[in-house]
Design a protein around this motif. Structure first.
Motif, short mmCIF file in Angstrom:
data_model
loop_
_atom_site.label_atom_id
_atom_site.label_comp_id
_atom_site.label_asym_id
_atom_site.label_seq_id
_atom_site.Cartn_x
_atom_site.Cartn_y
_atom_site.Cartn_z
N ILE A 140 0.78 -1.19 0.05
CA ILE A 140 0.00 0.04 -0.07
C ILE A 140 0.75 1.05 0.05
O ILE A 140 0.48 2.28 -0.82
N ASN A 141 1.73 1.13 0.86
CA ASN A 141 2.99 2.28 0.56
C ASN A 141 3.19 2.64 -0.63
O ASN A 141 3.73 3.86 -1.01
N ALA A 142 3.71 1.62 -1.20
CA ALA A 142 4.39 1.59 -2.61
C ALA A 142 3.25 2.21 -3.49
O ALA A 142 4.05 3.11 -4.48
N TRP A 143 2.00 1.80 -3.44
CA TRP A 143 1.05 2.37 -4.17
C TRP A 143 0.87 3.77 -4.02
O TRP A 143 0.53 4.44 -5.07
N ARG A 144 0.71 3.90 -2.88
CA ARG A 144 0.34 5.60 -2.47
C ARG A 144 1.76 6.47 -2.90
O ARG A 144 1.46 7.70 -3.69
N GLU A 145 3.00 5.95 -2.83
CA GLU A 145 4.04 6.67 -3.43
C GLU A 145 4.03 6.92 -4.86
O GLU A 145 4.15 7.71 -5.30
N THR A 146 3.53 5.75 -5.52
CA THR A 146 3.53 5.70 -7.01
C THR A 146 2.11 6.81 -7.33
O THR A 146 2.25 7.55 -8.56
N ALA A 147 1.14 6.68 -6.74
CA ALA A 147 -0.13 7.63 -7.03
C ALA A 147 0.30 9.01 -6.75
O ALA A 147 -0.12 9.98 -7.42
N ASP A 148 1.23 9.33 -5.55
CA ASP A 148 1.73 10.72 -5.41
C ASP A 148 2.43 11.35 -6.52
O ASP A 148 2.45 12.28 -6.94
N LYS A 149 3.23 10.44 -7.23
CA LYS A 149 4.12 10.90 -8.34
C LYS A 149 3.39 11.09 -9.78
O LYS A 149 3.71 11.99 -10.29
N ILE A 150 2.34 10.10 -9.70
CA ILE A 150 1.44 10.40 -11.05
C ILE A 150 0.86 11.67 -10.77
O ILE A 150 0.56 12.56 -11.82
N HIS A 151 0.16 11.82 -9.48
CA HIS A 151 -0.56 13.22 -9.26
C HIS A 151 0.39 14.40 -9.55
O HIS A 151 -0.09 15.14 -10.12
N ALA A 152 1.52 14.34 -8.90
CA ALA A 152 2.75 15.44 -9.01
C ALA A 152 2.73 15.51 -10.48
O ALA A 152 2.94 16.82 -11.06
N ALA A 153 2.97 14.51 -11.33
CA ALA A 153 3.33 14.61 -12.87
C ALA A 153 2.17 15.27 -13.54
O ALA A 153 2.27 16.00 -14.40
N ALA A 154 1.08 14.98 -13.22
CA ALA A 154 -0.32 15.49 -13.88
C ALA A 154 -0.51 16.84 -13.39
O ALA A 154 -0.75 17.70 -14.36
N ALA A 155 -0.27 17.34 -12.28
CA ALA A 155 -0.21 18.59 -11.79
C ALA A 155 0.84 19.37 -12.54
O ALA A 155 0.38 20.74 -13.20
N GLU A 156 1.79 19.05 -12.81
CA GLU A 156 2.79 19.69 -13.58
C GLU A 156 2.46 19.72 -15.07
O GLU A 156 2.88 20.75 -15.58
#
Length: 135
Positions: A116-132
């Motif tokens: 779950i922690n790994a998935w959250r980290e990946t989701a956070d990276k995707i969210h940051a990339a989408a915002a960028e």
């Protein structure tokens, strides 16, 4: 021939497995104190063997992070083989100490938490990339 994104995928996958290994080892080590004295030596040996497999996996991870593209198919297969070996040892360890549901549940929960922690980290990276990208 693998692309950089597939290499990154394999490296991320390997990093996630290392995190799972760490979580499983921590769970087993915390429960080893509850094992009967006659089983304690065996439990400690299983944990030491698992730690060695984990360290070998991490060592291979660190060495292969710099490998060229041509080596990645073999590297990915070796990661998978080592991970399966680690999982097999966990099953042996749990079987050796009987059908202790509490221990099995704790090991499983630690593994799920790491995932779950790994998935959250990946989701956070995707969210940051989408915002960028949106900006």
């Amino acid at each position: 021939m693998p692309t950089q994104s597939s290499i990154d995928f394999v490296l991320n996958w390997a990093k996630e497995r290392i995190d799972e290994m760490d979580a499983i080892l921590a769970s087993l080590e915390s429960q080893a104190a509850e094992v009967r004295a006659e089983s304690r030596v065996r439990a400690d040996q299983f944990i030491a063997d698992l730690r060695q497999k984990r360290n070998e996996f991490e060592s291979m991870f660190e060495k292969q992070a710099e490998a060229g593209e041509g080596a990645w198919e073999a590297i990915e297969a070796r990661f998978e083989t080592q991970w399966k070996g680690f999982e097999t040892e966990i099953k042996k360890c749990l079987e050796a100490f009987g059908p202790d549901i509490k221990q099995q549940r704790a090991v499983f929960q630690s593994q799920v938490t790491a995932q779950i922690n790994a998935w959250r980290e990946t989701a956070d990276k995707i969210h940051a990339a989408a915002a960028e990208f949106a900006a």
